[in-house]
Design a protein around this motif. Sequence first.
Motif, PDB file in Angstrom:
ATOM      1  N   PHE A  52      40.020  41.936  50.270  1.00 30.02           N
ATOM      2  CA  PHE A  52      39.401  41.057  49.265  1.00 30.02           C
ATOM      3  C   PHE A  52      38.670  39.886  49.922  1.00 30.02           C
ATOM      4  CE2 PHE A  52      41.709  43.487  46.203  1.00 30.02           C
ATOM      5  CZ  PHE A  52      41.123  43.233  44.967  1.00 30.02           C
ATOM      6  N   GLU A  53      39.194  39.416  51.033  1.00 22.99           N
ATOM      7  CA  GLU A  53      38.540  38.328  51.762  1.00 22.99           C
ATOM      8  C   GLU A  53      37.153  38.752  52.244  1.00 22.99           C
ATOM      9  OE1 GLU A  53      37.551  34.879  53.584  1.00 22.99           O
ATOM     10  OE2 GLU A  53      39.408  35.124  52.442  1.00 22.99           O
ATOM     11  N   VAL A  54      37.029  39.982  52.703  1.00 20.70           N
ATOM     12  CA  VAL A  54      35.756  40.484  53.221  1.00 20.70           C
ATOM     13  C   VAL A  54      34.811  40.894  52.094  1.00 20.70           C
ATOM     14  CG1 VAL A  54      34.675  42.351  54.562  1.00 20.70           C
ATOM     15  CG2 VAL A  54      36.740  41.218  55.426  1.00 20.70           C
ATOM     16  N   GLU A  55      35.311  41.660  51.124  1.00 19.52           N
ATOM     17  CA  GLU A  55      34.441  42.283  50.118  1.00 19.52           C
ATOM     18  C   GLU A  55      34.167  41.392  48.901  1.00 19.52           C
ATOM     19  OE1 GLU A  55      32.714  44.834  50.519  1.00 19.52           O
ATOM     20  OE2 GLU A  55      33.624  45.765  52.269  1.00 19.52           O
ATOM     21  N   LYS A  56      35.157  40.616  48.503  1.00 18.67           N
ATOM     22  CA  LYS A  56      35.022  39.731  47.322  1.00 18.67           C
ATOM     23  C   LYS A  56      34.358  40.444  46.126  1.00 18.67           C
ATOM     24  CE  LYS A  56      34.972  35.355  49.852  1.00 18.67           C
ATOM     25  NZ  LYS A  56      35.287  35.906  51.196  1.00 18.67           N
ATOM     26  N   PRO A  57      35.020  41.481  45.594  1.00 19.47           N
ATOM     27  CA  PRO A  57      34.430  42.207  44.456  1.00 19.47           C
ATOM     28  C   PRO A  57      34.364  41.342  43.199  1.00 19.47           C
ATOM     29  CG  PRO A  57      36.699  42.909  44.824  1.00 19.47           C
ATOM     30  CD  PRO A  57      36.336  42.015  45.972  1.00 19.47           C
ATOM     31  N   ASP A  58      33.380  41.642  42.346  1.00 22.32           N
ATOM     32  CA  ASP A  58      33.249  40.957  41.061  1.00 22.32           C
ATOM     33  C   ASP A  58      34.140  41.594  39.995  1.00 22.32           C
ATOM     34  OD1 ASP A  58      31.066  39.173  41.879  1.00 22.32           O
ATOM     35  OD2 ASP A  58      29.900  41.016  42.025  1.00 22.32           O
ATOM     36  N   TYR A  59      34.253  42.931  40.040  1.00 20.76           N
ATOM     37  CA  TYR A  59      35.035  43.683  39.059  1.00 20.76           C
ATOM     38  C   TYR A  59      35.958  44.648  39.793  1.00 20.76           C
ATOM     39  CZ  TYR A  59      31.667  41.931  35.660  1.00 20.76           C
ATOM     40  OH  TYR A  59      30.897  41.107  34.883  1.00 20.76           O
ATOM     41  N   VAL A  60      37.147  44.867  39.227  1.00 19.47           N
ATOM     42  CA  VAL A  60      38.127  45.770  39.828  1.00 19.47           C
ATOM     43  C   VAL A  60      38.651  46.736  38.783  1.00 19.47           C
ATOM     44  CG1 VAL A  60      40.402  45.946  40.923  1.00 19.47           C
ATOM     45  CG2 VAL A  60      38.833  44.103  41.593  1.00 19.47           C
ATOM     46  N   PHE A  61      38.594  48.021  39.094  1.00 21.91           N
ATOM     47  CA  PHE A  61      39.264  49.057  38.311  1.00 21.91           C
ATOM     48  C   PHE A  61      40.490  49.487  39.115  1.00 21.91           C
ATOM     49  CE2 PHE A  61      34.961  49.310  36.700  1.00 21.91           C
ATOM     50  CZ  PHE A  61      35.108  49.609  35.347  1.00 21.91           C
ATOM     51  N   ALA A  88      50.261  47.456  42.243  1.00 16.89           N
ATOM     52  CA  ALA A  88      49.846  46.603  41.133  1.00 16.89           C
ATOM     53  C   ALA A  88      49.934  45.126  41.519  1.00 16.89           C
ATOM     54  CB  ALA A  88      50.713  46.879  39.903  1.00 16.89           C
ATOM     55  N   SER A  89      51.041  44.721  42.112  1.00 21.05           N
ATOM     56  CA  SER A  89      51.232  43.312  42.467  1.00 21.05           C
ATOM     57  C   SER A  89      50.187  42.843  43.464  1.00 21.05           C
ATOM     58  CB  SER A  89      52.634  43.101  43.062  1.00 21.05           C
ATOM     59  OG  SER A  89      53.630  43.456  42.138  1.00 21.05           O
ATOM     60  N   ASN A  90      49.942  43.625  44.490  1.00 22.71           N
ATOM     61  CA  ASN A  90      49.023  43.201  45.541  1.00 22.71           C
ATOM     62  C   ASN A  90      47.589  43.092  45.052  1.00 22.71           C
ATOM     63  OD1 ASN A  90      51.103  43.047  47.398  1.00 22.71           O
ATOM     64  ND2 ASN A  90      50.772  45.105  48.204  1.00 22.71           N
ATOM     65  N   VAL A  91      47.130  44.091  44.310  1.00 23.69           N
ATOM     66  CA  VAL A  91      45.730  44.094  43.859  1.00 23.69           C
ATOM     67  C   VAL A  91      45.506  43.040  42.776  1.00 23.69           C
ATOM     68  CG1 VAL A  91      43.902  45.451  42.774  1.00 23.69           C
ATOM     69  CG2 VAL A  91      45.353  46.498  44.513  1.00 23.69           C
ATOM     70  N   ILE A  92      46.447  42.912  41.843  1.00 22.22           N
ATOM     71  CA  ILE A  92      46.282  41.922  40.766  1.00 22.22           C
ATOM     72  C   ILE A  92      46.329  40.506  41.328  1.00 22.22           C
ATOM     73  CG2 ILE A  92      47.376  40.974  38.691  1.00 22.22           C
ATOM     74  CD1 ILE A  92      48.181  43.918  38.010  1.00 22.22           C
ATOM     75  N   HIS A  93      47.261  40.248  42.244  1.00 16.69           N
ATOM     76  CA  HIS A  93      47.348  38.900  42.810  1.00 16.69           C
ATOM     77  C   HIS A  93      46.114  38.574  43.648  1.00 16.69           C
ATOM     78  CE1 HIS A  93      49.256  35.191  43.995  1.00 16.69           C
ATOM     79  NE2 HIS A  93      49.019  35.463  45.275  1.00 16.69           N
ATOM     80  N   SER A  95      43.171  39.763  43.228  1.00 16.78           N
ATOM     81  CA  SER A  95      42.062  39.576  42.283  1.00 16.78           C
ATOM     82  C   SER A  95      42.058  38.154  41.734  1.00 16.78           C
ATOM     83  CB  SER A  95      42.154  40.598  41.147  1.00 16.78           C
ATOM     84  OG  SER A  95      41.973  41.911  41.640  1.00 16.78           O
ATOM     85  N   TYR A  96      43.254  37.603  41.504  1.00 16.69           N
ATOM     86  CA  TYR A  96      43.356  36.196  41.089  1.00 16.69           C
ATOM     87  C   TYR A  96      42.921  35.273  42.223  1.00 16.69           C
ATOM     88  CZ  TYR A  96      45.884  31.779  41.245  1.00 16.69           C
ATOM     89  OH  TYR A  96      46.233  30.465  41.442  1.00 16.69           O
ATOM     90  N   GLU A  97      43.452  35.518  43.421  1.00 17.94           N
ATOM     91  CA  GLU A  97      43.168  34.629  44.553  1.00 17.94           C
ATOM     92  C   GLU A  97      41.674  34.584  44.903  1.00 17.94           C
ATOM     93  OE1 GLU A  97      46.791  34.186  47.586  1.00 17.94           O
ATOM     94  OE2 GLU A  97      45.912  36.192  47.613  1.00 17.94           O
ATOM     95  N   TYR A  98      40.997  35.704  44.742  1.00 15.14           N
ATOM     96  CA  TYR A  98      39.594  35.774  45.163  1.00 15.14           C
ATOM     97  C   TYR A  98      38.634  35.796  43.974  1.00 15.14           C
ATOM     98  CZ  TYR A  98      41.370  36.254  49.844  1.00 15.14           C
ATOM     99  OH  TYR A  98      42.006  35.991  51.035  1.00 15.14           O
ATOM    100  N   ASN A  99      39.110  35.268  42.841  1.00 14.19           N
ATOM    101  CA  ASN A  99      38.245  34.969  41.688  1.00 14.19           C
ATOM    102  C   ASN A  99      37.458  36.175  41.177  1.00 14.19           C
ATOM    103  OD1 ASN A  99      38.882  32.108  41.708  1.00 14.19           O
ATOM    104  ND2 ASN A  99      37.631  31.990  43.567  1.00 14.19           N
ATOM    105  N   VAL A 100      38.131  37.311  41.051  1.00 11.27           N
ATOM    106  CA  VAL A 100      37.503  38.488  40.432  1.00 11.27           C
ATOM    107  C   VAL A 100      37.137  38.148  38.992  1.00 11.27           C
ATOM    108  CG1 VAL A 100      38.042  40.802  39.551  1.00 11.27           C
ATOM    109  CG2 VAL A 100      38.559  40.207  41.929  1.00 11.27           C
ATOM    110  N   THR A 101      35.933  38.523  38.577  1.00  8.74           N
ATOM    111  CA  THR A 101      35.458  38.219  37.221  1.00  8.74           C
ATOM    112  C   THR A 101      36.299  38.924  36.167  1.00  8.74           C
ATOM    113  OG1 THR A 101      33.201  37.941  38.044  1.00  8.74           O
ATOM    114  CG2 THR A 101      33.461  38.336  35.668  1.00  8.74           C
ATOM    115  N   LYS A 102      36.612  40.209  36.425  1.00 10.46           N
ATOM    116  CA  LYS A 102      37.414  40.970  35.463  1.00 10.46           C
ATOM    117  C   LYS A 102      38.106  42.126  36.175  1.00 10.46           C
ATOM    118  CE  LYS A 102      37.238  42.608  30.697  1.00 10.46           C
ATOM    119  NZ  LYS A 102      36.404  42.654  29.482  1.00 10.46           N
ATOM    120  N   LEU A 103      39.341  42.387  35.763  1.00  9.89           N
ATOM    121  CA  LEU A 103      40.121  43.499  36.314  1.00  9.89           C
ATOM    122  C   LEU A 103      40.620  44.364  35.177  1.00  9.89           C
ATOM    123  CD1 LEU A 103      42.797  43.607  39.061  1.00  9.89           C
ATOM    124  CD2 LEU A 103      43.513  44.158  36.722  1.00  9.89           C
ATOM    125  N   LEU A 104      40.568  45.660  35.380  1.00 10.31           N
ATOM    126  CA  LEU A 104      41.128  46.625  34.423  1.00 10.31           C
ATOM    127  C   LEU A 104      42.248  47.392  35.118  1.00 10.31           C
ATOM    128  CD1 LEU A 104      39.290  48.929  31.936  1.00 10.31           C
ATOM    129  CD2 LEU A 104      40.982  49.911  33.478  1.00 10.31           C
TER     130      LEU A 104
END
Length: 308
Positions: A52-61, A88-93, A95-104
Motif C-alpha cells: 500500500f505504501e508503494v501503490e497507494k490504490p484509490d479503490y480496493v475490491f 481481512a484485517s491487514n487489507v482493511i487496516h 486501506s484506512y492507513e493509506y486513505n483509500v477512497t472506497k473499499l468493497l
Amino acid sequence: MNKTAKIYIAGHTGMVGSAILRQLQADGFKNIVVRNSKELNLIHQEAVRDFFEVEKPDYVFLAAAKVGGIQANNTFRAEFLYDNLMMASNVIHASYEYNVTKLLFLGSSCIYPKFANQPIEESSMLTGALEPTNEPYAIAKIAGVKLCENYRRQYGCDFISVMPTNLYGPNDNFDLKTSHVLPALLRKFHEAKEADSPTVEVWGTGTPKREFLHVDDLASACCFLMEQYSDGAPINVGTGTDLSIKELAEIIKEIVGFKGSIVWNSNKPDGTPRKLLDVSKIHDLGWRHQIELVSGIESVYKTRFIPT
C-alpha cells in the motif's frame, strides 16, 4: 469511479476476483493493480503495508479468501479462521492507513444463522447460532463486516460489505475434496458419464435448498455497488430464488447427459437446511441478475469439460 483511478483487486486469480477484473476491463478501467499470492502474501501485515505504501490504490475490491465446501471447511478449521481473519484485517487496516477512497469487502451468506428466517435479511447477522461445519470461516467473514462497519463509524472510511449467495462460474474449484456443491456435481456426473458408471453418489439427503448466482453477475453487482452504495450495513447479492440439491443434481445430470441413477449418501452432512437471501435492498437500488441458472451451468460445463 474515474476511469483513471487506481484500483486494487485483492484475490484477482480466484473465481470472484478474476470476474471483477474482467468486468472492470470491460467497463474501460485501465489502471488496475494486481498481485498473486506469491508476490504478495496478504496474511503478512508488513508485506501488505509495504504494498500500500508503494501503490497507494484509490479503490480496493477485497475478494481474496481461503474458501471451500463443507469437507474443506470442517477439516481445515484453524486455517479457514486464521487466514481469512488476517487477510481481512491487514487489507482493511492498510486501506484506512493509506486513505483509500472506497473499499468493497466480499463476505458470504454463511455469516447468517443456520436457522435464520427465510429469505435472509441483512439484519439477521448475529441473531443466532451459525452452521457448525463452516463456523470458523463465517466468524472470519463477520469480523471483516464489522471491521468495515467500525472503520466507517470511527474514522469515516467509505468501506462497504457485500454478501453474495452461493457462486459458480469460470475459474471455479473442481477439486472434489475442497469444492462447493455445484462444481463438485458437475465433475462427478461428467466423470461418471465418461466412465459409463451406473450411479453417482451425492452427499446428504438432497433436501436442503440453495440459491446460486453466476460469478459474472456478482462482478456486475460489485462494480454497481462501488458506485451506488455507501452504508455500514452489509448488502445481499443473489437471485432471490432457490432450489433443492436434489433438483440441482437432476439439472446437472441432464446437462451432462448422464444416464445412470443418483445414490444419496444420507450419512454425510446436509449443512444448513435453507439459505435464500433477501435481495430486495439491491433490487431497490436498481440491480438484478442477468444469467439464469440452467444457461449458466451449461456455459460452465461446456467451457470446463467439453474439448474445443
